[in-house]
Design a protein around this motif. Sequence first.
Motif, PDB file in Angstrom:
ATOM      1  N   TYR A  92     -10.073  -7.603   2.610  1.00  0.00           N
ATOM      2  CA  TYR A  92     -11.140  -8.437   3.158  1.00  0.00           C
ATOM      3  C   TYR A  92     -11.855  -7.723   4.301  1.00  0.00           C
ATOM      4  CZ  TYR A  92     -13.714 -12.501   4.720  1.00  0.00           C
ATOM      5  OH  TYR A  92     -14.741 -13.358   5.048  1.00  0.00           O
ATOM      6  N   ALA A  93     -11.083  -7.043   5.148  1.00  0.00           N
ATOM      7  CA  ALA A  93     -11.665  -6.358   6.300  1.00  0.00           C
ATOM      8  C   ALA A  93     -12.678  -5.302   5.866  1.00  0.00           C
ATOM      9  CB  ALA A  93     -10.561  -5.714   7.137  1.00  0.00           C
ATOM     10  N   MET A  94     -12.445  -4.660   4.714  1.00  0.00           N
ATOM     11  CA  MET A  94     -13.380  -3.649   4.242  1.00  0.00           C
ATOM     12  C   MET A  94     -14.550  -4.267   3.475  1.00  0.00           C
ATOM     13  SD  MET A  94     -11.088  -0.279   3.375  1.00  0.00           S
ATOM     14  CE  MET A  94      -9.649  -1.014   2.607  1.00  0.00           C
ATOM     15  N   ALA A  95     -14.313  -5.423   2.841  1.00  0.00           N
ATOM     16  CA  ALA A  95     -15.384  -6.072   2.078  1.00  0.00           C
ATOM     17  C   ALA A  95     -16.313  -6.881   2.969  1.00  0.00           C
ATOM     18  CB  ALA A  95     -14.783  -6.966   0.993  1.00  0.00           C
ATOM     19  N   HIS A  96     -15.794  -7.450   4.051  1.00  0.00           N
ATOM     20  CA  HIS A  96     -16.581  -8.340   4.908  1.00  0.00           C
ATOM     21  C   HIS A  96     -16.362  -8.015   6.394  1.00  0.00           C
ATOM     22  CE1 HIS A  96     -17.541 -10.900   1.445  1.00  0.00           C
ATOM     23  NE2 HIS A  96     -16.267 -10.819   1.105  1.00  0.00           N
ATOM     24  N   PRO A  97     -16.648  -6.808   6.815  1.00  0.00           N
ATOM     25  CA  PRO A  97     -16.389  -6.435   8.208  1.00  0.00           C
ATOM     26  C   PRO A  97     -17.160  -7.281   9.212  1.00  0.00           C
ATOM     27  CG  PRO A  97     -17.791  -4.800   7.135  1.00  0.00           C
ATOM     28  CD  PRO A  97     -17.287  -5.705   6.057  1.00  0.00           C
ATOM     29  N   GLU A  98     -18.308  -7.808   8.802  1.00  0.00           N
ATOM     30  CA  GLU A  98     -19.150  -8.574   9.720  1.00  0.00           C
ATOM     31  C   GLU A  98     -18.567  -9.931  10.087  1.00  0.00           C
ATOM     32  OE1 GLU A  98     -19.923 -10.209   5.724  1.00  0.00           O
ATOM     33  OE2 GLU A  98     -19.617  -8.178   6.512  1.00  0.00           O
ATOM     34  N   ARG A  99     -17.499 -10.352   9.397  1.00  0.00           N
ATOM     35  CA  ARG A  99     -16.960 -11.693   9.630  1.00  0.00           C
ATOM     36  C   ARG A  99     -15.675 -11.685  10.448  1.00  0.00           C
ATOM     37  NH1 ARG A  99     -16.341 -15.841   5.406  1.00  0.00           N
ATOM     38  NH2 ARG A  99     -16.778 -17.098   7.260  1.00  0.00           N
ATOM     39  N   LEU A 100     -15.141 -10.510  10.730  1.00  0.00           N
ATOM     40  CA  LEU A 100     -13.839 -10.460  11.394  1.00  0.00           C
ATOM     41  C   LEU A 100     -13.936 -10.107  12.870  1.00  0.00           C
ATOM     42  CD1 LEU A 100     -11.294  -8.851   8.893  1.00  0.00           C
ATOM     43  CD2 LEU A 100     -11.882 -11.251   9.262  1.00  0.00           C
ATOM     44  N   ASP A 101     -13.227 -10.889  13.690  1.00  0.00           N
ATOM     45  CA  ASP A 101     -13.023 -10.555  15.100  1.00  0.00           C
ATOM     46  C   ASP A 101     -11.803  -9.661  15.267  1.00  0.00           C
ATOM     47  OD1 ASP A 101     -15.172 -12.056  15.959  1.00  0.00           O
ATOM     48  OD2 ASP A 101     -13.976 -13.860  16.309  1.00  0.00           O
ATOM     49  N   GLY A 102     -10.872  -9.731  14.325  1.00  0.00           N
ATOM     50  CA  GLY A 102      -9.657  -8.945  14.423  1.00  0.00           C
ATOM     51  C   GLY A 102      -8.880  -8.998  13.121  1.00  0.00           C
ATOM     52  N   LEU A 103      -7.944  -8.053  12.976  1.00  0.00           N
ATOM     53  CA  LEU A 103      -7.115  -7.940  11.774  1.00  0.00           C
ATOM     54  C   LEU A 103      -5.672  -7.759  12.212  1.00  0.00           C
ATOM     55  CD1 LEU A 103      -6.880  -7.462   8.640  1.00  0.00           C
ATOM     56  CD2 LEU A 103      -7.234  -5.025   9.139  1.00  0.00           C
ATOM     57  N   VAL A 104      -4.757  -8.510  11.588  1.00  0.00           N
ATOM     58  CA  VAL A 104      -3.332  -8.412  11.901  1.00  0.00           C
ATOM     59  C   VAL A 104      -2.577  -8.150  10.603  1.00  0.00           C
ATOM     60  CG1 VAL A 104      -1.332  -9.535  12.931  1.00  0.00           C
ATOM     61  CG2 VAL A 104      -3.629 -10.033  13.815  1.00  0.00           C
ATOM     62  N   LEU A 105      -1.877  -7.034  10.543  1.00  0.00           N
ATOM     63  CA  LEU A 105      -1.103  -6.660   9.354  1.00  0.00           C
ATOM     64  C   LEU A 105       0.382  -6.755   9.689  1.00  0.00           C
ATOM     65  CD1 LEU A 105      -3.141  -3.492   8.239  1.00  0.00           C
ATOM     66  CD2 LEU A 105      -3.439  -5.874   7.502  1.00  0.00           C
ATOM     67  N   VAL A 106       1.088  -7.648   8.999  1.00  0.00           N
ATOM     68  CA  VAL A 106       2.507  -7.892   9.259  1.00  0.00           C
ATOM     69  C   VAL A 106       3.310  -7.366   8.070  1.00  0.00           C
ATOM     70  CG1 VAL A 106       4.248  -9.608   9.879  1.00  0.00           C
ATOM     71  CG2 VAL A 106       1.847  -9.974  10.534  1.00  0.00           C
ATOM     72  N   ASN A 107       3.977  -6.222   8.240  1.00  0.00           N
ATOM     73  CA  ASN A 107       4.711  -5.599   7.130  1.00  0.00           C
ATOM     74  C   ASN A 107       3.846  -5.597   5.875  1.00  0.00           C
ATOM     75  OD1 ASN A 107       6.840  -6.636   9.118  1.00  0.00           O
ATOM     76  ND2 ASN A 107       8.096  -5.410   7.752  1.00  0.00           N
ATOM     77  N   ALA A 108       2.658  -5.062   6.007  1.00  0.00           N
ATOM     78  CA  ALA A 108       1.639  -5.174   4.967  1.00  0.00           C
ATOM     79  C   ALA A 108       1.928  -4.278   3.766  1.00  0.00           C
ATOM     80  CB  ALA A 108       0.268  -4.828   5.542  1.00  0.00           C
ATOM     81  N   ALA A 109       1.517  -4.760   2.614  1.00  0.00           N
ATOM     82  CA  ALA A 109       1.578  -3.986   1.371  1.00  0.00           C
ATOM     83  C   ALA A 109       0.282  -3.208   1.207  1.00  0.00           C
ATOM     84  CB  ALA A 109       1.789  -4.918   0.187  1.00  0.00           C
ATOM     85  N   GLY A 110       0.315  -2.263   0.276  1.00  0.00           N
ATOM     86  CA  GLY A 110      -0.897  -1.596  -0.148  1.00  0.00           C
ATOM     87  C   GLY A 110      -1.100  -0.185   0.323  1.00  0.00           C
ATOM     88  N   TRP A 111      -0.166   0.358   1.144  1.00  0.00           N
ATOM     89  CA  TRP A 111      -0.320   1.749   1.523  1.00  0.00           C
ATOM     90  C   TRP A 111      -0.147   2.612   0.280  1.00  0.00           C
ATOM     91  CZ3 TRP A 111      -2.302   4.381   5.369  1.00  0.00           C
ATOM     92  CH2 TRP A 111      -2.071   5.776   5.416  1.00  0.00           C
ATOM     93  N   PRO A 112      -1.086   3.540   0.013  1.00  0.00           N
ATOM     94  CA  PRO A 112      -0.984   4.344  -1.218  1.00  0.00           C
ATOM     95  C   PRO A 112       0.217   5.280  -1.178  1.00  0.00           C
ATOM     96  CG  PRO A 112      -2.718   5.170   0.226  1.00  0.00           C
ATOM     97  CD  PRO A 112      -2.258   3.873   0.823  1.00  0.00           C
ATOM     98  N   SER A 113       1.104   5.105  -2.143  1.00  0.00           N
ATOM     99  CA  SER A 113       2.291   5.940  -2.218  1.00  0.00           C
ATOM    100  C   SER A 113       2.797   5.953  -3.642  1.00  0.00           C
ATOM    101  CB  SER A 113       3.382   5.416  -1.288  1.00  0.00           C
ATOM    102  OG  SER A 113       4.572   6.165  -1.451  1.00  0.00           O
ATOM    103  N   SER A 114       3.154   7.121  -4.113  1.00  0.00           N
ATOM    104  CA  SER A 114       3.718   7.241  -5.459  1.00  0.00           C
ATOM    105  C   SER A 114       5.219   7.019  -5.450  1.00  0.00           C
ATOM    106  CB  SER A 114       3.417   8.625  -6.046  1.00  0.00           C
ATOM    107  OG  SER A 114       3.959   9.643  -5.210  1.00  0.00           O
ATOM    108  N   ALA A 115       5.797   6.965  -4.245  1.00  0.00           N
ATOM    109  CA  ALA A 115       7.250   6.792  -4.137  1.00  0.00           C
ATOM    110  C   ALA A 115       7.623   5.335  -4.309  1.00  0.00           C
ATOM    111  CB  ALA A 115       7.728   7.299  -2.781  1.00  0.00           C
ATOM    112  N   ASP A 116       8.697   5.076  -5.021  1.00  0.00           N
ATOM    113  CA  ASP A 116       9.209   3.722  -5.185  1.00  0.00           C
ATOM    114  C   ASP A 116       9.901   3.290  -3.910  1.00  0.00           C
ATOM    115  OD1 ASP A 116      11.628   1.795  -6.096  1.00  0.00           O
ATOM    116  OD2 ASP A 116       9.948   1.605  -7.486  1.00  0.00           O
ATOM    117  N   ALA A 117       9.741   1.977  -3.575  1.00  0.00           N
ATOM    118  CA  ALA A 117      10.357   1.474  -2.351  1.00  0.00           C
ATOM    119  C   ALA A 117      11.871   1.623  -2.406  1.00  0.00           C
ATOM    120  CB  ALA A 117       9.971   0.014  -2.136  1.00  0.00           C
ATOM    121  N   GLY A 118      12.455   1.549  -3.599  1.00  0.00           N
ATOM    122  CA  GLY A 118      13.901   1.741  -3.737  1.00  0.00           C
ATOM    123  C   GLY A 118      14.708   0.698  -3.006  1.00  0.00           C
TER     124      GLY A 118
END
Length: 318
Positions: A144-170
């Motif tokens: 959302y932050a990248m699609a609608h930057p004009e609408r956000l006052d701030g962003l909080v990521l709590v143990n967020a998913a989505g970091w690009p990695s080919s490694a399995d979390a295991g």
Amino acid sequence: MGRLLRIAAVLLAGAWLAGCVAPDIPYPRLEAKYANAASRYASLPGGLRVHYRDEGPRDARTIVLVHGFAASLHAWEPWVERLKHDYRVVSLDLPGHGLTRAPDDYAPSSASNAETIDTLTRQLGVERFVLAGNSMGGAVAWSYAMAHPERLDGLVLVNAAGWPSSADAGGGPAIFKLLANPVGRLLLRNIDPRPLAARGLKQAYVDETLVNDPLLDRYVELARAPGHRALLTRRGARPAVAPETFARIQAPTLVMVGLRDEVIPPERSAAFAKVIPGSKLVTYAAGGHVPMEQMPDASARDLRAFLTALPSRNRPAH
């Protein structure tokens, strides 16, 4: 594929005979148990009926909270209780989760979930807000932050998913391993999710005393809402991102991570913080995947400090 489906049919037959196949639970029964006085429902385009809660003063800064995979807005209640006297706090159930109803052909993805947030907040008259997301909800939040930057006052990521990695979390919850193949997805759409949910929640919460019967019942029963298991096991489109993609995020960003997370490796949160310009990283040595529930006082206090430091804005009451 035909052989895999035959194997799945055999396994399903065995599960049925063992009493492991769990039917859907009707929405009225679930709403009677899991809605509260703050619960509201919004009809959105595409046949969505979104369950949300909108609490706190309307002229205060607004915070929108987005839960993780197979969770619901209930995961944010510890923060809501600590923040709603000073902030307007909006939490919602994403399609396929909680008490939100979605059509059978709904295509879940970070992008579609981000548009649900955009449509709901506009319908509520919220023009700008701070967006917080946990786990899968974190991926929705940065999308959302990248699609609608004009609408956000701030962003909080709590143990967020989505970091690009080919490694399995295991070592992560078994449910994610089942979701990775068609046989596993077919099974998950029919069997009683309680055994898998119990194991996965204990890994997520770290402190097993927090995984009590009411918590387990809530996860399992809401997963059995009509259509939810089909949506939870539907593989949505994943955004193609590289580490440098996150340098595009313009909103002031707080990255929070429990260092004992067994679902998403904590170093991925550290990577978000390293790449997002001007972001702040807060770590919890004893924290697991859901620090807002496991350590609500400390995490809410850190969030409040972040919110207080944001530039003030004049906001008309809605």
